[in-house]
Scaffold this active site. Structure first.
Site, PDB file in Angstrom:
ATOM      1  N   TYR A  50       0.826  -1.217   0.000  1.00  0.00           N
ATOM      2  CA  TYR A  50       0.000   0.000   0.000  1.00  0.00           C
ATOM      3  C   TYR A  50       0.859   1.267   0.000  1.00  0.00           C
ATOM      4  O   TYR A  50       0.819   2.054  -0.947  1.00  0.00           O
ATOM      5  CB  TYR A  50      -0.923  -0.039   1.222  1.00  0.00           C
ATOM      6  N   ASN A  57       1.603  -9.090   1.387  1.00  0.00           N
ATOM      7  CA  ASN A  57       0.604  -8.051   1.656  1.00  0.00           C
ATOM      8  C   ASN A  57       0.202  -7.313   0.379  1.00  0.00           C
ATOM      9  O   ASN A  57      -0.276  -6.186   0.449  1.00  0.00           O
ATOM     10  CB  ASN A  57       1.156  -7.012   2.651  1.00  0.00           C
ATOM     11  N   ASP A 105      11.876 -12.601  -0.858  1.00  0.00           N
ATOM     12  CA  ASP A 105      11.616 -12.471   0.573  1.00  0.00           C
ATOM     13  C   ASP A 105      12.904 -11.987   1.221  1.00  0.00           C
ATOM     14  O   ASP A 105      13.980 -12.529   0.956  1.00  0.00           O
ATOM     15  CB  ASP A 105      11.199 -13.833   1.143  1.00  0.00           C
ATOM     16  N   SER A 165       7.271   3.759  12.452  1.00  0.00           N
ATOM     17  CA  SER A 165       5.872   3.986  12.819  1.00  0.00           C
ATOM     18  C   SER A 165       5.820   4.857  14.059  1.00  0.00           C
ATOM     19  O   SER A 165       6.700   4.778  14.931  1.00  0.00           O
ATOM     20  CB  SER A 165       5.180   2.652  13.099  1.00  0.00           C
ATOM     21  N   TYR A 168       3.976  -5.157  16.991  1.00  0.00           N
ATOM     22  CA  TYR A 168       4.301  -4.396  15.782  1.00  0.00           C
ATOM     23  C   TYR A 168       5.170  -3.185  16.130  1.00  0.00           C
ATOM     24  O   TYR A 168       6.237  -2.967  15.556  1.00  0.00           O
ATOM     25  CB  TYR A 168       3.009  -3.940  15.105  1.00  0.00           C
ATOM     26  N   LYS A 225       9.337  -2.235  15.394  1.00  0.00           N
ATOM     27  CA  LYS A 225       9.796  -0.988  14.781  1.00  0.00           C
ATOM     28  C   LYS A 225      10.805  -0.287  15.692  1.00  0.00           C
ATOM     29  O   LYS A 225      11.835   0.223  15.230  1.00  0.00           O
ATOM     30  CB  LYS A 225       8.602  -0.064  14.500  1.00  0.00           C
ATOM     31  N   GLY A 271      -8.646   0.481  25.591  1.00  0.00           N
ATOM     32  CA  GLY A 271      -7.424   1.114  25.102  1.00  0.00           C
ATOM     33  C   GLY A 271      -7.648   2.301  24.197  1.00  0.00           C
ATOM     34  O   GLY A 271      -6.727   2.795  23.562  1.00  0.00           O
ATOM     35  N   ASP A 272      -8.883   2.807  24.151  1.00  0.00           N
ATOM     36  CA  ASP A 272      -9.196   3.874  23.208  1.00  0.00           C
ATOM     37  C   ASP A 272      -8.903   5.277  23.730  1.00  0.00           C
ATOM     38  O   ASP A 272      -9.085   6.242  23.011  1.00  0.00           O
ATOM     39  CB  ASP A 272     -10.689   3.813  22.829  1.00  0.00           C
TER      40      ASP A 272
END
Length: 332
Positions: free
Chosen positions: A11, A35, A58, A122, A146, A150, A287-288
């Protein structure tokens, strides 16, 4: 000489390839299609009117990477390949895929004396932050597998730079990329929609859900720093130019400098689509709580980069892409 783009069919990778080609760079794309899809490469060629070299590879395959560097004159690497934030239960998988692949990439780069790397990191490396917007000096504290991968990669690359100042590194940190190229020919596939709200809006568009659940967070405080994917892509091009100018290690935030709540996103989608999106307000998701947005001032001052597209353009392009996906499903 060419720029190697790892994950170039993904993307953000595909949009970055478009901006690189439009800026006059020669590129080499490496992707294993975990992806992404092969057809994206033809879309990039059609958008830009330019060809480029591609390897299905890969990054865990050291021999395949060596072949790329042996067969081409690589000037620098933009590293976008890696698992996305979709499988929090598979932490060991994240660490193996994201960390080991980056180590192998750096080993191969070093053996071929290619020491310029733009790392697509990120803003997840910041973790939960009480003070916003977040600048690049904020202490890191990733809370997800994730984000932790990073953060670990940043630390590894930082150690490499401290031991060998011939390296040139740029880390780019950003939150949620949305939108697509104006051609509406490249974007996130349905199975790859990383944003839950966008996925829910798509489900409403195709009639698979009757009502969205929108969280306003604890005490109504919940917002995300959405950024148009083309702005993210141009940020990578600007970062590359900076990395090629001087041997240093630099960190830049990419963002709009403000957070958008889910309700604002949905009402903007309603505006650009001309359709009513049914929703209900719920108190909160776990967690918001909090506002997630970064301070992009440093990127503006040092790279001459700034986000050019606002929420209406982000939602308008995203809506046209969702309609495109919906039409593809109906044709099948």
């Amino acid at each position: 000489m060419a720029i190697l783009v790892t994950g170039g069919a993904g993307y953000i990778g595909s949009h970055t390839c478009v901006e690189l080609l439009n800026a006059g760079y020669e590129i080499i794309v490496a992707d294993n299609f975990s992806n992404s899809k092969l057809e994206v490469l033809d879309c990039i060629r059609e958008i830009t009117g330019r060809n480029f070299t591609f390897y299905k590879a890969d990054l865990l395959d050291k021999e395949a990477l060596n072949t790329i560097f042996e067969e081409n004159e690589v000037k620098a690497v933009i590293h976008l390949a890696g698992l996305k934030e979709k499988f929090p239960e598979k932490s060991l998988w994240y660490y193996h895929q994201n960390l080991i692949s980056t180590l192998i990439l750096c080993e191969v780069m070093e053996s071929h004396q290619v020491k310029t790397l733009v790392f697509s990191s990120s803003a997840a490396v910041y973790g939960l932050s009480e003070k916003v917007p977040i600048d690049e000096e904020r202490l890191l504290g990733a809370t997800s597998p994730y984000g932790q991968t990073k953060q670990m990669i940043e630390e590894i690359l930082r150690d490499m730079y401290e031991s060998d100042r011939e390296w040139s590194f740029v880390f780019l940190r950003y939150f949620q990329a949305i939108g697509v190229h104006k051609s509406i020919s490249i974007g996130q596939e349905l199975y790859n929609l990383s944003n839950k709200l966008l996925s829910d809006i798509f489900q409403a568009e195709v009639g698979k859900t009757s009502e969205l659940s929108i969280s306003l967070g604890v005490d109504g405080v919940m917002a995300n720093d959405y950024i148009h994917v083309v702005d993210v892509a141009t940020g990578h091009v600007k970062a590359l130019k900076g990395a090629l100018r001087s041997k240093s290690l630099q960190v830049y935030n990419l963002g709009t400098g403000r957070g958008y709540c889910d309700l604002e996103l949905v009402t903007t989608f309603e505006k650009v689509s001309g359709r009513k999106i049914p929703y209900k307000i719920i108190s909160e998701y776990p967690g918001d709580n909090g506002v997630r947005c970064v301070d992009p001032t440093k990127a503006k001052l040092e790279l001459g980069w700034a986000a050019e597209r606002g929420m209406e353009e982000m939602c308008g392009d995203s809506w046209r892409w969702l309609v495109h996906l919906s039409n593809e499903l109906k044709e099948k």
